[in-house]
Scaffold this active site. Structure first.
Site, PDB file in Angstrom:
ATOM      1  N   LYS A  55       0.814  -1.216   0.000  1.00  0.00           N
ATOM      2  CA  LYS A  55       0.000   0.000   0.000  1.00  0.00           C
ATOM      3  C   LYS A  55       0.847   1.266   0.000  1.00  0.00           C
ATOM      4  CE  LYS A  55      -4.311  -1.692   0.684  1.00  0.00           C
ATOM      5  NZ  LYS A  55      -5.498  -1.365  -0.134  1.00  0.00           N
ATOM      6  N   SER A  80      -8.908   0.970   8.226  1.00  0.00           N
ATOM      7  CA  SER A  80      -8.406   0.456   9.495  1.00  0.00           C
ATOM      8  C   SER A  80      -7.190  -0.421   9.234  1.00  0.00           C
ATOM      9  CB  SER A  80      -9.489  -0.367  10.195  1.00  0.00           C
ATOM     10  OG  SER A  80      -9.881  -1.419   9.350  1.00  0.00           O
TER      11      SER A  80
END
Lengths: 319, 319
Positions: A55, A80
């Site tokens: 990511k 989250s």
């Protein structure tokens, strides 16, 4: 910033933009694993990427392009998981504030990781509607620039740099398997492989307990994820309208795997490769093992998407 | 076969002998770990060595030198740990039988690993006297060639190849820390560093619950390990008369660390580096953290000795 599906030149530009900030992650192999798998397996280890997952590539690719007038109020997102940590660090490294909306029931370890990377955590009630409402409020109040975890062409182009690196180092791969949640990594992988060598087959790996991408490709339209039930907590989200068409046009197919298969693949990687992968990060290897015959004798690339796992709460059975 | 302390040429010969059979293990770094440690830390990852530990280097170095008339009846040893697996595979790869004496209370996972690498396991009662008696019987009956886990100059020379590789790749190291059990790895590390750059300081890291090497160096003679009590189960043995003099002559000193420090160092390596190390493999990093001041601002080399740990029985506190 991109307003259409990334071309090869976009992926190369993304790669050159982020490469001084990201790790070139290692490709690992194991003769024991090859024996077990019946093919030559190449693991692209994004668990060794900064913040512990791929990511960081996409988040960096967006943050590094923001002109001052768009970044001066910071960036925001709701997550989250790994996108939260990735965006917090990517922004922080450029001296940009980040506002991360997280459900109040998210584990402390994740909240603290985001804070440690310099992010501002804003709590919301669990559930998508509260997340989106809180994010809208935060973005309005702060005027931060919203960065979606996957439904964003620059995010897709950034995630594509993992497969780009992988194929530049290992041009002999016959296929690549990547996990699919929202489809950012998988669509980027499809594009990089398609541009560099259209003969490479790209497979998606998805938990059987969260099979929305599988269903979407069958139906020819996005079927939202409903009540997903899997320990692969990075793969719960639905495809987006920017990722779905890429998968529809370029993906070989999706392989569904049970949570038992995921735990077993994760255990093999931990014990044989001596590296730490999270459940979502083991899903692509689980898919390969599940369809051993399809990959027999070939050069199979496996993207290990991340390694962020709470090591005091592991799914391995206590002996 | 060597009958005295290895010279530099012996270590180079060992390296060239084993290098097609062993992995050149990676050296890993982490900017987060550097911040935490207050110095630049270079991890030499023997957990990625074949059979999961540096022991494969020494075992291979002996097995590859055995003439046919010494190897035809196989090789033998007593070990419940990493030397057992290492010798089983090193022998098996050359088509040589191995006989491994293990205490009957050794965990199944270790016994099965030795068998999986092609070793013949012979059980004995727990305790050194039973181990030695059983080994003597096995060696007499089979006429196998006995290979001591560390008190053997060719084993020492093989283990020295880890620091040799490490220093060839990272010549700027100011110091190297390696764990000490019987002293095979640590004496090999001392020799390689001494020959390649005598200014490098080599430190031993030892569990405070098994401080026999520390006491031995204080006393100027070998003090046997008595009732060791530590979870670093690879470091329970006593120094040998072939390893002790090398440590006496070349070691900077030994740093003792508590089991709490070992668990904490292990957890940092797992969480930050995303690699699996066993407790004994984390002892050298624990020593560095324990004496942070001594290493401040320097280039510190840490040998991670192995990664063989039962992942369903971990020492991290369950949350």
């Amino acid at each position: 910033m991109l307003d259409s599906i990334p071309e090869l030149r976009d992926i190369i530009l993304s790669y050159n933009r982020i490469k001084t900030w990201t790790h070139k992650t290692p490709v690992m192999t194991s003769s024991l694993v090859n024996e077990l798998a019946g093919c030559r397996v190449f693991f692209k280890c994004e668990n060794f990427q900064k913040t512990g997952s791929f990511k960081f590539r996409g988040a960096s690719n967006v943050v590094l392009q923001l002109p001052e007038n768009m970044s001066r109020n910071g960036v925001s997102t709701h997550s989250s998981g790994n996108h939260a940590q990735a965006l917090a660090l990517a922004a922080n490294l450029q001296g940009i504030k980040s506002f991360i909306v997280m459900p109040e029931n998210a584990p402390d370890v994740k909240r603290n990781a985001v804070k440690a990377y310099g992010g501002n955590v804003i709590s919301c009630k669990p559930g998508l509607s509260s997340r989106e409402e809180t994010l809208a409020n935060v973005t309005r109040d702060t005027r931060a620039f919203f960065i979606h975890p996957y439904n964003n062409f620059d995010i897709i182009s950034g995630q594509a740099t993992s497969a780009y690196e992988f194929l530049c180092e290992n041009p002999s791969l016959d296929s690549i398997i990547a996990p699919v949640g929202g489809g950012g990594l998988l669509s980027g992988t499809c594009l990089a492989a398609h541009y560099l060598n259209p003969r490479i087959k790209v497979y998606g790996a998805e938990p059987a307990g969260a099979p929305d991408a599988f269903k979407s490709l069958q139906a020819g339209k996005i079927i939202p994820s409903e009540h997903p039930n899997t320990l692969a907590d990075g793969l719960l989200t639905s495809l987006g309208e920017k990722t779905f068409p890429v998968l529809r046009d370029h993906l070989e197919r999706i392989i569904l795997v049970s949570d038992e298969d995921i735990i077993s693949a994760m255990q093999i990687i931990w014990e044989r490769m001596k590296i730490i992968v999270e459940p979502s990060g083991a899903v692509s290897f689980a898919a390969m093992l599940h369809e051993r015959k399809a990959f027999k004798g070939s050069n199979t690339g496996i993207i290990i998407s991340g390694g962020n796992v709470n090591i005091s709460q592991l799914p391995f059975q206590t002996q």
